[in-house]
Design an enzyme around this catalytic site. Structure first.
Site, mmCIF file in Angstrom:
data_model
loop_
_atom_site.group_PDB
_atom_site.id
_atom_site.type_symbol
_atom_site.label_atom_id
_atom_site.label_comp_id
_atom_site.label_asym_id
_atom_site.label_seq_id
_atom_site.Cartn_x
_atom_site.Cartn_y
_atom_site.Cartn_z
ATOM 1 C CE LYS A 190 -4.027 2.004 2.295
ATOM 2 N NZ LYS A 190 -3.481 3.383 2.381
ATOM 3 C CE LYS B 259 -5.875 -4.315 -5.173
ATOM 4 N NZ LYS B 259 -5.345 -3.676 -6.397
#
Length: 374
Positions: free
Chosen positions: A117, A299
């Site tokens: 991230k 994800k």
């Protein structure tokens, strides 16, 4: 002919730019690049009708703008739900499995993609027939600000997709950021000029993207990692559509082929234990990276699984941001003061020797625990 030489120079310089800024594998020496770039500028100045939007001279060619126009996203640029420890990650994983089972999806092979991230600013890029036509900030997710002129200065973002048969339109999502070394250099310059310093690379990036003069943006040398792509539904059924493009992992590979820089630390994982190991690894090794990160993003890999899991009103259920724990560092308490709020509430404030936390120098913090004050 001038037109043929301009096309030759444009293609060569764009290829050199991609090799240098995306592949980190330069094939032209700087002096040669500069010489060819000056030749292209000269030819285009003599033949302004031959200047194209994907010419490398157009990255910083526009004049300062008066302000930013609003830009509606073709596809909403949603945020992610957060998890702050492995227990919350486990809860997310259980919910995901329940949604999939309710939709009769097979979960025996539930692969996940882990991505870092990046602590920067989300950007939506719009391409028409392979040509970059618009770039916008996240804004409220439905609409942001049109910052196309500024984004064109980021040399790791292709002005034209590196594809023979690009889709009629495509939306690319990713994160703009300022590398740590560049951030330190920018603050060093501001310090010498007696200007206020940026608090951290993320704030510096946000402030840079909203500069009205693209030349200032170019001087700050922003970078970009791409991580999401959207195609038109009608194009998916054509022969040009990559048949194997059915997962997030495929998307990352497609983005590389299209000319984008993709974070090299992404991983395809087969179970939750590997996801936990991925998080623990980067929680320790993040300080060795040349850019700031504040967590990892997990994800579901398979697009069919993503569709079955769906969305909430503000975020996809099939993805979650697992944030790193808050940093702690020792410092010396200098004094304790009190601040009075508008409602008359008195809050104690600790003032201490400045300490670096998450890329930001901190010297004050509110204190709420009486035992800690004592």
């Amino acid at each position: 002919m001038a037109s043929e030489r301009i096309i030759e120079l444009r293609n060569l310089l764009n290829k050199a730019c991609h090799s240098y800024y995306v592949l980190d594998n330069p094939f032209l020496e700087d002096a040669i690049y500069d010489q060819l770039y000056l030749e292209l500028i000269e030819l285009e100045s003599q033949n302004p009708n031959l200047i194209s939007k994907d010419s490398p001279t157009q990255r910083i060619g526009e004049s300062p703008v008066n302000g930013f126009k609003s830009s509606i996203h073709r596809i909403p640029l949603l945020s992610l739900d957060n998890a702050f420890d492995l227990k919350e990650l486990n809860k997310w994983f259980i919910k995901v499995n329940k949604f999939l089972e309710a939709n009769e999806c097979h979960t025996n092979d539930l692969k996940m993609v882990g991505e870092l991230k990046i602590d920067g600013n989300a950007i939506a890029l719009s391409y028409i027939d392979g040509l970059l036509v618009k770039a916008a900030t996240r804004g409220d997710g439905s609409q942001g600000e049109d910052i196309t002129s500024n984004v064109k200065t980021i040399k790791s973002i292709p002005l034209r997709l590196n594809l023979d048969n690009p889709p009629p339109w495509t939306e690319i999502r990713g994160e703009a950021f300022i590398p740590n070394k560049i951030f330190d250099f920018i603050n060093q310059e501001k310090r010498m000029k007696g200007e206020d310093l940026f608090a951290n690379p993320r704030n510096a990036c946000a402030g840079t993207l909203r500069q009205l003069d693209p030349k200032i943006v170019a001087n700050r040398r922003l970078d970009f990692f791409a991580y999401t792509i959207h195609f038109p539904h009608e194009w998916i059924n054509t022969n040009n559509y990559p048949n194997k493009h059915s997962s997030q992992w495929d998307s990352l590979e497609w983005l590389k082929q299209a000319g984008f820089k993709v974070n090299p630390n992404s991983e395809l994982m087969t179970d939750l234990e590997k996801v936990q190991a991925f998080y623990k690894k980067w929680n320790k090794e993040r300080f060795q990276l040349p850019y700031a990160t504040d967590g990892v993003v997990i994800k579901l890999n398979d697009f069919n699984h993503q569709i079955s899991t769906g969305f909430t009103q503000k975020a996809p259920r099939w993805a979650i941001a697992l944030k790193y724990p808050a940093e702690e560092a020792p410092t010396k308490l200098l004094k304790l003061t009190y601040q009075v709020g508008r409602s008359g509430t008195v809050t104690p404030v600790a003032e201490f020797e400045p300490v670096l936390l998450a890329g930001t120098k901190v010297s004050r913090a509110t204190v709420h625990n009486a035992n800690r004050i004592a």
